[in-house]
Structures are given as structure tokens and as C-alpha cells.
Design an enzyme around this catalytic site. Sequence first.
Site, PDB file in Angstrom:
ATOM      1  N   GLY A  43       0.817  -1.215   0.000  1.00  0.00           N
ATOM      2  CA  GLY A  43       0.000   0.000   0.000  1.00  0.00           C
ATOM      3  C   GLY A  43       0.842   1.252   0.000  1.00  0.00           C
ATOM      4  N   CYS A  44       1.871   1.251   0.831  1.00  0.00           N
ATOM      5  CA  CYS A  44       2.782   2.399   0.912  1.00  0.00           C
ATOM      6  C   CYS A  44       3.469   2.615  -0.428  1.00  0.00           C
ATOM      7  CB  CYS A  44       3.822   2.154   2.004  1.00  0.00           C
ATOM      8  SG  CYS A  44       5.291   3.162   1.887  1.00  0.00           S
ATOM      9  N   THR A  45       3.975   1.543  -1.010  1.00  0.00           N
ATOM     10  CA  THR A  45       4.696   1.634  -2.277  1.00  0.00           C
ATOM     11  C   THR A  45       3.782   2.133  -3.383  1.00  0.00           C
ATOM     12  OG1 THR A  45       6.176  -0.143  -1.599  1.00  0.00           O
ATOM     13  CG2 THR A  45       6.053   0.323  -3.963  1.00  0.00           C
ATOM     14  N   ALA A  48       3.082   5.890  -2.761  1.00  0.00           N
ATOM     15  CA  ALA A  48       4.253   6.716  -3.060  1.00  0.00           C
ATOM     16  C   ALA A  48       4.521   6.770  -4.562  1.00  0.00           C
ATOM     17  CB  ALA A  48       5.477   6.187  -2.315  1.00  0.00           C
TER      18      ALA A  48
END
Length: 76
Positions: A43-45, A48
Amino acid sequence: MLSVGTKAPDFSLPDQNGTMRSLSDFSGKRIVLYFYSKDMTSGCTKQACGFAELYPQFTEKDAVVIGVSKDTLASH
């Protein structure tokens, strides 16, 4: 949660290099402020990467993109 158009309160946190940064350091600029829960997750990747793809469009509008996480500096 802040309503759209509400000015965010000033706060200070260390950046990826350990330098303390404040929201007020970017006074006069548009700020895209996003929060993510954990480094190195799908999710973070994905989040970003989405901001990275649009980064040229943000800079054209004199905007700064800032991601905030509760993770340690070492994990960045």
C-alpha cells in the site's frame, strides 16, 4: 480530520536525513501532505509511486509533496 480548505496546524518531524522540518518551513507553497502506515508495504509503495508519477505536475504548480510515517528513520 480537517475539512477541505482548513489550514493544517504547524508541526515538526525529522525528515529522511534526520533534519527537523516544520510544516511552516514550506510557507507560501502548496503542500500535498499524505500519511502512510508502514514503510515497505504494498500500500505504501503504491501510494508513493502514485505521487512520484504526478510529481512533475505538482512541481509545475509550485507544490511540495510530503509523506509522513510513524516508522523510524532507518526504515526509510
